[in-house]
Write a protein that holds these residues in place. Sequence first.
Motif, short mmCIF file in Angstrom:
data_model
loop_
_atom_site.label_atom_id
_atom_site.label_comp_id
_atom_site.label_asym_id
_atom_site.label_seq_id
_atom_site.Cartn_x
_atom_site.Cartn_y
_atom_site.Cartn_z
N LYS A 302 68.36 10.58 15.65
CA LYS A 302 68.03 10.53 17.09
C LYS A 302 69.23 10.02 17.91
O LYS A 302 69.57 10.59 18.94
N ASP A 306 71.06 12.08 20.75
CA ASP A 306 71.17 11.57 22.13
C ASP A 306 72.62 11.54 22.59
O ASP A 306 72.95 11.94 23.71
N GLY A 377 57.52 4.42 29.52
CA GLY A 377 56.27 3.88 30.07
C GLY A 377 55.29 3.53 28.96
O GLY A 377 54.59 2.51 29.02
N LYS A 379 56.17 3.07 25.62
CA LYS A 379 56.78 2.10 24.69
C LYS A 379 56.74 0.68 25.23
O LYS A 379 56.43 -0.27 24.52
N GLY A 408 57.35 -4.53 32.50
CA GLY A 408 58.24 -4.67 33.65
C GLY A 408 59.69 -4.97 33.24
O GLY A 408 59.97 -5.27 32.08
N ILE A 409 60.56 -4.87 34.21
CA ILE A 409 61.99 -5.10 33.94
C ILE A 409 62.46 -6.24 34.85
O ILE A 409 62.24 -6.21 36.06
N GLY A 438 68.40 6.63 26.49
CA GLY A 438 67.43 7.47 27.21
C GLY A 438 67.64 7.52 28.72
O GLY A 438 67.75 8.60 29.30
N THR A 463 56.11 -0.91 36.00
CA THR A 463 57.33 -0.31 36.51
C THR A 463 57.02 1.05 37.13
O THR A 463 56.12 1.75 36.67
N1 LIG Z 1 59.06 1.58 31.89
C1 LIG Z 1 59.76 0.54 31.44
N2 LIG Z 1 59.19 -0.69 31.39
C2 LIG Z 1 59.92 -1.75 30.96
N3 LIG Z 1 61.18 -1.68 30.55
C3 LIG Z 1 61.79 -0.49 30.56
C4 LIG Z 1 61.13 0.68 31.02
N4 LIG Z 1 61.98 1.73 30.94
C5 LIG Z 1 63.13 1.20 30.45
N5 LIG Z 1 63.04 -0.11 30.23
C6 LIG Z 1 64.07 -1.00 29.72
O1 LIG Z 1 65.31 -0.36 29.88
C7 LIG Z 1 65.98 -0.22 28.63
C8 LIG Z 1 66.76 1.09 28.62
O2 LIG Z 1 65.90 2.20 28.55
P1 LIG Z 1 66.38 3.50 27.83
O3 LIG Z 1 65.31 4.52 27.96
O4 LIG Z 1 67.69 3.81 28.34
O5 LIG Z 1 66.57 3.05 26.34
P2 LIG Z 1 65.50 2.83 25.17
O6 LIG Z 1 64.18 3.30 25.63
O7 LIG Z 1 65.62 1.43 24.72
O8 LIG Z 1 66.09 3.78 24.03
P3 LIG Z 1 66.06 5.35 23.97
O9 LIG Z 1 65.39 5.84 25.21
O10 LIG Z 1 67.49 5.73 23.89
O11 LIG Z 1 65.34 5.68 22.73
C9 LIG Z 1 64.90 -0.29 27.63
O12 LIG Z 1 65.40 -0.78 26.40
C10 LIG Z 1 63.95 -1.29 28.25
O13 LIG Z 1 64.36 -2.59 27.99
#
Ligand SMILES: Nc1ncnc2c1ncn2[C@@H]1O[C@H](COP(=O)(O)OP(=O)(O)OP(=O)(O)O)[C@@H](O)[C@H]1O
Length: 475
Positions: A302, A306, A377, A379, A408-409, A438, A463
């Motif tokens: 993966k 990516d 969303g 995960k 949340g972030i 991602g 979020t």
């Molecule tokens: N909806 C969300 N709620 C909470 N945190 C989020 C959300 N979306 C992203 N994040 C945070 O932002 C980070 C980066 O997201 P991103 O999608 O780039 O990477 P990932 O999900 O960790 O890995 P990948 O998508 O490459 O498998 C995540 O690791 C997470 O900590």
Amino acid sequence: MTKRRIITFLKSLRFRLIIIFMILGILPGMLLRAGMLKSYEKKAVSNKSIDILSQSKILANKMVASDYLNDISSEVITAQLEQLSMIYDGRVILIDHMFHIVKDTYGLDQNKTIISEEVMKSFRGKEVSNYDSENRYIEMTIPLTNTDTNEVIGVMLVSVSMDSIVANSDYLKQNLLIMEVISSIAIFAISLFLAIHLTKPFGRMSKSIEEIQTGYGDSNLMIDDYSEFQDISTKLNELTGRMKILDDSRQEFVSNVSHELKTPLTSMKVLADSLNGQEDVPIELYKEFMADIGGEIERETKIINDLLSLVKMDKSAGELNISSVNMNELLEQILKRLRPIADKQHVDLVLESFRPVTAEVDEVKITLAITNLIENGIKYNKPEGWVHVSLNADHQFCYLKVSDSGIGIPEDSLEHIYERFYRVDKSHSREIGGTGLGLAITRNAVLMHRGAIKVFSTVGEGTIFNVRIPLNYIA
Ligand SMILES: Nc1ncnc2c1ncn2[C@@H]1O[C@H](COP(=O)(O)OP(=O)(O)OP(=O)(O)O)[C@@H](O)[C@H]1O
Ligand SMILES: [Mg+2]
């Protein structure tokens, strides 16, 4: 080598400045000298002629009055004639109406006859004056006129050498030349000094640039002798700053990639080693460890996939495979694929379409972008949470909203989430399984479509990601 150095010097600004300063400094002096000498000679000759003429006329009147032509015994007039000839270093000849020379102050041609154009002109009453510049003397003929009868009774011929004037002019010429040579040397020295002084900043600038090139001197370039240099310095500093940022991010990216690719490999090695280190391993343990190894291989695949899609987007920026896509159908397909994951996490997944939307997009890239948003969303959610996806459009844009009831972030992480490999909580994310690529892919894909992406988040509440994409692709 030396020839090249000479050519470089001849082409340099320094040399050109020297030449310009020398021309500006020396040429006016040369022109002035030539003009001054010429006008001095002319003026001196004319002054002397006027002087001699007036003296001669006074004497001529006296001679007419005392009838000197017929009787040259007057000692006073003879003495005055001698004096005139002596003062001006010249010769005076008196001619009577029979063209006989009555008196010659040199005593050479006494009693001889003389007929010349000038003498004839003067017998007709004219004063004649000629300057022979080659032999350097003036010749003047003055009519001796009887004031009562107005009759020309004789002619006075005066010839005067101009040697003294020429000698003066030669002396002047020599002095001026010496002065000119001295001033030329001075001007050359000043030109050299000015040229070196004016071009010094260029040298300093190129040295500073060289230092930056060789990696020394972290300090900024600041050559501010000229305002133009200030400009160049500022722009160059901006450029090196940008290069530094690029270089830093490249290094960080490479180290992140290596780290991320190494992690699954390390896990696999640990698993394999522990199997190899034990004897009589039960088949169940084998199966369990092999499943783990399979999971790690999946993870590695993966990450590589990516990375490849990111690299592809970077390289083929602008090269989109655009087609008319029914967005409602696309979203339904994506949700169908993600629903099993959502069910596993006990997250409720809902799609809300406000109207049929068709947009000109690259289907593969947009799918990647939306999938990651919804996947995130799911995960980063809580058990029994929800993810709402809504689709809307106006005449210009298609609006996509992905909101969740997740963790949340934090505010200070919001500006970093689009960076490659950035994850808010590394340890937690690890067990969730993510590489942090991602959102970088999502943002790239949206920007390639000339769209925009915005995030709003509250820790512990959830979020919202808002995406806007033009309905018609703008090339
Ligand atoms: N909806 C969300 N709620 C909470 N945190 C989020 C959300 N979306 C992203 N994040 C945070 O932002 C980070 C980066 O997201 P991103 O999608 O780039 O990477 P990932 O999900 O960790 O890995 P990948 O998508 O490459 O498998 C995540 O690791 C997470 O900590
Ligand atoms: Mg993600």
